[in-house]
Motif scaffolding. Structure first.
Motif, PDB file in Angstrom:
ATOM      1  N   VAL A   1       9.745  -1.360  -0.761  1.00  0.00           N
ATOM      2  CA  VAL A   1       8.387  -1.095  -1.208  1.00  0.00           C
ATOM      3  C   VAL A   1       8.314   0.245  -1.910  1.00  0.00           C
ATOM      4  O   VAL A   1       7.678   0.398  -2.936  1.00  0.00           O
ATOM      5  N   THR A   2       9.013   1.230  -1.357  1.00  0.00           N
ATOM      6  CA  THR A   2       8.963   2.552  -1.948  1.00  0.00           C
ATOM      7  C   THR A   2       9.436   2.525  -3.390  1.00  0.00           C
ATOM      8  O   THR A   2       8.846   3.156  -4.257  1.00  0.00           O
ATOM      9  N   THR A   3      10.480   1.762  -3.663  1.00  0.00           N
ATOM     10  CA  THR A   3      11.031   1.733  -5.011  1.00  0.00           C
ATOM     11  C   THR A   3      10.336   0.730  -5.924  1.00  0.00           C
ATOM     12  O   THR A   3      10.300   0.930  -7.122  1.00  0.00           O
TER      13      THR A   3
ATOM     14  N   ARG B   1       2.774   4.307   2.583  1.00  0.00           N
ATOM     15  CA  ARG B   1       3.403   3.080   2.092  1.00  0.00           C
ATOM     16  C   ARG B   1       2.364   2.021   1.773  1.00  0.00           C
ATOM     17  O   ARG B   1       1.306   1.968   2.408  1.00  0.00           O
ATOM     18  N   PRO B   2       2.636   1.139   0.813  1.00  0.00           N
ATOM     19  CA  PRO B   2       1.696   0.052   0.526  1.00  0.00           C
ATOM     20  C   PRO B   2       1.501  -0.847   1.733  1.00  0.00           C
ATOM     21  O   PRO B   2       2.438  -1.130   2.480  1.00  0.00           O
TER      22      PRO B   2
ATOM     23  N   LYS C   1      -4.314   8.913   3.965  1.00  0.00           N
ATOM     24  CA  LYS C   1      -3.531   9.824   3.121  1.00  0.00           C
ATOM     25  C   LYS C   1      -2.637  10.724   3.963  1.00  0.00           C
ATOM     26  O   LYS C   1      -1.500  11.021   3.585  1.00  0.00           O
ATOM     27  N   ARG C   2      -3.141  11.161   5.100  1.00  0.00           N
ATOM     28  CA  ARG C   2      -2.400  12.088   5.935  1.00  0.00           C
ATOM     29  C   ARG C   2      -1.271  11.416   6.712  1.00  0.00           C
ATOM     30  O   ARG C   2      -0.246  12.035   7.000  1.00  0.00           O
ATOM     31  N   ASN C   3      -1.441  10.126   7.013  1.00  0.00           N
ATOM     32  CA  ASN C   3      -0.533   9.496   7.973  1.00  0.00           C
ATOM     33  C   ASN C   3       0.317   8.342   7.451  1.00  0.00           C
ATOM     34  O   ASN C   3       1.321   8.007   8.079  1.00  0.00           O
TER      35      ASN C   3
ATOM     36  N   LEU D   1       5.773  -5.099   7.108  1.00  0.00           N
ATOM     37  CA  LEU D   1       4.609  -4.849   6.279  1.00  0.00           C
ATOM     38  C   LEU D   1       3.360  -5.009   7.141  1.00  0.00           C
ATOM     39  O   LEU D   1       3.273  -5.913   7.963  1.00  0.00           O
ATOM     40  N   LEU D   2       2.378  -4.147   6.925  1.00  0.00           N
ATOM     41  CA  LEU D   2       1.122  -4.230   7.663  1.00  0.00           C
ATOM     42  C   LEU D   2       0.087  -4.999   6.846  1.00  0.00           C
ATOM     43  O   LEU D   2      -0.021  -4.828   5.629  1.00  0.00           O
TER      44      LEU D   2
END
Length: 352
Positions: free
Chosen positions: A8-10, A155-156, A150-152, A117-118
């Motif tokens: 997901v990051t990439t 990831r998508p 945003k703080r925690n 994935l959530l």
């Protein structure tokens, strides 16, 4: 699915920069293999596209309802022990006043070798009407949530706003609960979070998807718009002995004789929004009275025939001991049902 988060990051976080670089889209990356088991089949040629869409096959997930005092995360771990694999999607539910993802949900998403994935369903109203939310009545709450995300968690993740709205629609003008009010609320919640820096939502419009709602004159007005919807989801169940029982085709594309003009949700959605992937965000099968093998057979058939509905890119099971009208959908309602479900989930199609 040993490293979905890495993929997901990439491949998907590009959504955050997509607006600035629409012409430069990376190719899908090849996914890592899922956790090693003796029986799992892996489709090693698949990848993942933007918005968490697998390039082949479909994600396998669950909303694992707690039993005997478990928490939702504990129930998920127990469920995975039963099915001999890690799920691709872990489905959770939150309301206004609750900050998410929680620390437990984040731990599940980031667990080494078992990254999941959530999928989070969020009801933002806190007692307000859809119209009120759309006009900013919960902005303070939305801003607090945006700051937490945003703080925690960067990831998508799949994000649905007030799933299954159909049976709450009041078409009376001024009710605060018209289809147009829902559409405006959904758009406001998503855009408010994104304007506060939450750029990694994978936005899901989640219908009940039943024929009696699909034929309503306001049905199309619920849809928030292609610009704020990434996936379209619906929640089919098979239970009882009447019109809610049927084969796999009925589960995917249910029709009622009382509403012959409705083509079935899969047919409708693929025509209405041909560019959107579909998701069964909740699906479940109860035991059929008088037919002890029926549930197991339906689960076997789904495993073998899922590819007949290629636009469905995620199957997220509703695992519950009892649930109002749909009864017990637990996969272990019989030994045969558990074996059939486990075998389906180990097929290569559900391990993209």
């Amino acid at each position: 699915m040993a490293d979905v988060r890495g993929k997901v990051t990439t491949a998907v976080v590009v959504a955050g920069v997509l607006a600035a670089s629409m012409a430069c889209q990376p190719a899908p990356t090849k996914p890592a293999r899922p956790p090693a088991t003796a029986t799992v089949s892996v489709n090693s040629s698949c990848g993942i596209e933007e918005k968490l869409v697998p390039t082949c096959g479909a994600w396998w997930g669950v909303a694992a309802n707690p039993v005997a005092g478990e928490t939702w995360p504990e129930a998920l771990v127990d469920y995975e022990r039963q099915i001999d694999r890690t799920v691709n999607i872990a489905h959770f539910y939150h309301r206004a006043g609750q900050l998410f993802p929680t620390s437990q949900e984040i731990a599940l998403a980031d667990e080494p070798g078992k990254e999941r994935l959530l999928l989070i369903n969020y009801k933002p109203e806190a007692g307000r009407s859809w119209y009120d939310v759309s006009r900013g009545a919960t902005n303070v709450e939305l801003d607090r949530l945006a700051a937490h995300i945003k703080r925690n968690y960067d990831r998508p993740f799949f994000f649905a706003v007030h799933h299954e709205p159909e049976n709450e629609v009041d078409p009376t003008e001024g009710s605060g609960y018209t289809a147009a009010d829902y559409r405006a609320m959904y758009r406001h919640v998503v855009t408010r979070l994104e304007r506060r820096g939450v750029s990694h939502l994978v936005r899901v419009m989640n219908y009940i998807g039943l024929p009696q709602w699909g034929v309503q004159p306001w049905y199309r007005d619920l849809y928030p718009g292609d610009d704020v919807v990434d996936w379209i989801a619906y929640d089919p169940y098979a239970f009882g002995t009447g019109q809610y029982w049927g084969g796999v085709s009925d589960l995917m594309d249910r029709r009622f004789a009382t509403h012959p003009e409705w083509p079935g949700f899969y047919t409708w959605a693929t025509q209405f929004a041909p560019d959107k992937p579909l998701m069964l965000a909740e699906w479940g099968v109860a035991e059929k009275p008088g037919s002890p093998q029926a549930k197991a057979e339906l689960l076997r058939q789904l495993g073998m025939r899922a590819a007949d509905w290629p636009r469905v890119k995620a199957f997220v099971y509703w695992n519950s001991g009892s649930d109002r009208t749909v009864g017990a959908t637990r996969i272990d309602s019989s030994a045969a049902a558990l074996a059939a479900y486990r075998a389906a989930g180990l097929r290569a199609y559900f391990n993209p």
